[in-house]
Design a protein around this motif. Structure first.
Motif, short mmCIF file in Angstrom:
data_model
loop_
_atom_site.label_atom_id
_atom_site.label_comp_id
_atom_site.label_asym_id
_atom_site.label_seq_id
_atom_site.Cartn_x
_atom_site.Cartn_y
_atom_site.Cartn_z
N ARG A 68 15.13 -13.37 1.30
CA ARG A 68 14.61 -12.18 1.96
C ARG A 68 14.99 -10.91 1.17
NH1 ARG A 68 16.92 -13.01 6.66
NH2 ARG A 68 15.32 -14.48 7.22
N LEU A 69 16.24 -10.85 0.73
CA LEU A 69 16.68 -9.68 -0.03
C LEU A 69 15.98 -9.62 -1.39
CD1 LEU A 69 20.53 -9.72 0.69
CD2 LEU A 69 18.75 -8.31 1.76
N SER A 70 15.83 -10.76 -2.02
CA SER A 70 15.15 -10.80 -3.31
C SER A 70 13.70 -10.33 -3.17
CB SER A 70 15.18 -12.23 -3.87
OG SER A 70 14.54 -12.28 -5.11
N SER A 71 13.02 -10.81 -2.15
CA SER A 71 11.64 -10.37 -1.91
C SER A 71 11.58 -8.88 -1.64
CB SER A 71 11.02 -11.13 -0.73
OG SER A 71 10.89 -12.48 -1.03
N GLY A 72 12.54 -8.39 -0.85
CA GLY A 72 12.59 -6.96 -0.56
C GLY A 72 12.80 -6.12 -1.80
N GLY A 76 10.00 -3.57 -3.47
CA GLY A 76 10.40 -2.18 -3.34
C GLY A 76 10.77 -1.78 -1.92
N LEU A 77 10.93 -2.75 -1.03
CA LEU A 77 11.30 -2.46 0.36
C LEU A 77 12.79 -2.21 0.51
CD1 LEU A 77 9.12 -5.20 2.10
CD2 LEU A 77 8.61 -2.75 1.89
N ILE A 78 13.56 -2.73 -0.44
CA ILE A 78 15.00 -2.53 -0.47
C ILE A 78 15.34 -1.87 -1.80
CG2 ILE A 78 17.25 -3.69 -0.50
CD1 ILE A 78 16.06 -5.88 1.23
N GLU A 79 16.15 -0.84 -1.73
CA GLU A 79 16.58 -0.15 -2.94
C GLU A 79 17.44 -1.08 -3.80
OE1 GLU A 79 15.78 2.93 -4.05
OE2 GLU A 79 14.38 3.01 -2.37
N PRO A 80 17.36 -0.94 -5.12
CA PRO A 80 18.12 -1.84 -6.00
C PRO A 80 19.61 -1.48 -6.09
CG PRO A 80 16.76 -0.37 -7.29
CD PRO A 80 16.43 -0.11 -5.86
N ARG A 81 20.10 -0.81 -5.10
CA ARG A 81 21.54 -0.53 -5.00
C ARG A 81 21.93 -0.81 -3.55
NH1 ARG A 81 18.62 3.75 -4.89
NH2 ARG A 81 18.88 5.36 -3.32
N ASP A 86 18.40 0.16 7.64
CA ASP A 86 18.07 -0.70 8.78
C ASP A 86 17.60 -2.08 8.35
OD1 ASP A 86 18.77 1.19 10.66
OD2 ASP A 86 16.73 1.94 10.93
N ARG A 87 16.80 -2.14 7.30
CA ARG A 87 16.26 -3.43 6.84
C ARG A 87 17.39 -4.37 6.40
NH1 ARG A 87 11.10 -4.57 5.64
NH2 ARG A 87 10.56 -2.38 5.61
N LEU A 88 18.31 -3.87 5.61
CA LEU A 88 19.41 -4.69 5.12
C LEU A 88 20.35 -5.06 6.27
CD1 LEU A 88 20.95 -6.01 2.82
CD2 LEU A 88 22.09 -3.82 2.42
N ARG A 89 20.69 -4.10 7.09
CA ARG A 89 21.59 -4.34 8.22
C ARG A 89 21.02 -5.41 9.15
NH1 ARG A 89 23.68 0.20 8.91
NH2 ARG A 89 21.76 1.28 9.47
N ASN A 90 19.74 -5.31 9.49
CA ASN A 90 19.11 -6.28 10.38
C ASN A 90 19.08 -7.68 9.77
OD1 ASN A 90 18.69 -4.36 12.36
ND2 ASN A 90 16.62 -3.88 11.66
#
Length: 190
Positions: A68-72, A76-81, A86-90
């Motif tokens: 899920r994190l890799s796809s994000g 570009g849904l998750i910043e590369p840092r 909310d997305r990461l926390r959830n």
């Protein structure tokens, strides 16, 4: 030629991780074969029964988080840092809860199987052992997983190429060790 370069990149990124996983897997097997671990397993009816399921679910639950994190990251849904949005926390909370819930289910199922086989077992003991092991392994696995995903991505590694072996190995090593810790805690608490 693009397919060849891509396959070579996957191989270059994954091979070192797979080799480290091999060594760590041998270490986990060595820990499992120690007298202390054998004594812990023998002292708790049902522990050997639930061991494979517990270890397999570490990889399944946290492997899904890694995917899920890799796809994000790729979308570009998750910043590369690393930043607690909310997305990461959830995603982290959902994986953590899944790991705990599945572990309790495994303890109950192992107890039911023991009863069906006409053997005795202590449900509370199995639940305590797996709760302790699940909580400790979740903290360890989340730390390793988030570090590998974000640091690896920042250094040009595709998390899809490395997260599977990392999660499987970390789940096995920490899972085996923390089951033994759970046996100790259950012995003190109960």
């Amino acid at each position: 030629m693009l397919g060849y370069d891509s396959a070579l990149d996957v191989y270059r990124q994954a091979l070192p991780v797979i080799l480290v996983s091999l060594v760590a897997g041998l270490f986990a097997g060595t820990v499992l074969g120690t007298e202390t671990m054998r004594d812990g397993i023998e002292s708790v009816p049902g522990l050997l029964l639930l061991l494979p399921a517990f270890l397999a679910t570490r990889g399944g639950v946290y492997g899904s988080l890694g995917a899920r994190l890799s796809s994000g990251l790729h979308k570009g849904l998750i910043e590369p840092r690393f930043e607690w949005n909310d997305r990461l926390r959830n995603a982290v909370i959902a994986s953590f809860l899944n790991g705990i819930i599945v572990s309790v289910f495994i303890a109950v199922l192992a107890w039911v199987v023991l009863l069906a086989l006409g053997r005795s077992g202590n449900l509370l003991e199995l639940v305590v052992i797996l709760l302790v092991a699940a909580l400790l392994s979740a903290v360890a696995m989340l730390g390793v997983l988030l570090t590998v995903v974000f640091k690896g991505y920042q250094h040009g590694l595709d998390p899809d190429n490395v997260i599977g072996p990392v999660v499987t190995t970390v789940g096995d090593v920490f899972g085996v060790a923390f089951l033994l810790v759970g046996v100790y805690v259950a012995g003190v608490v109960l």
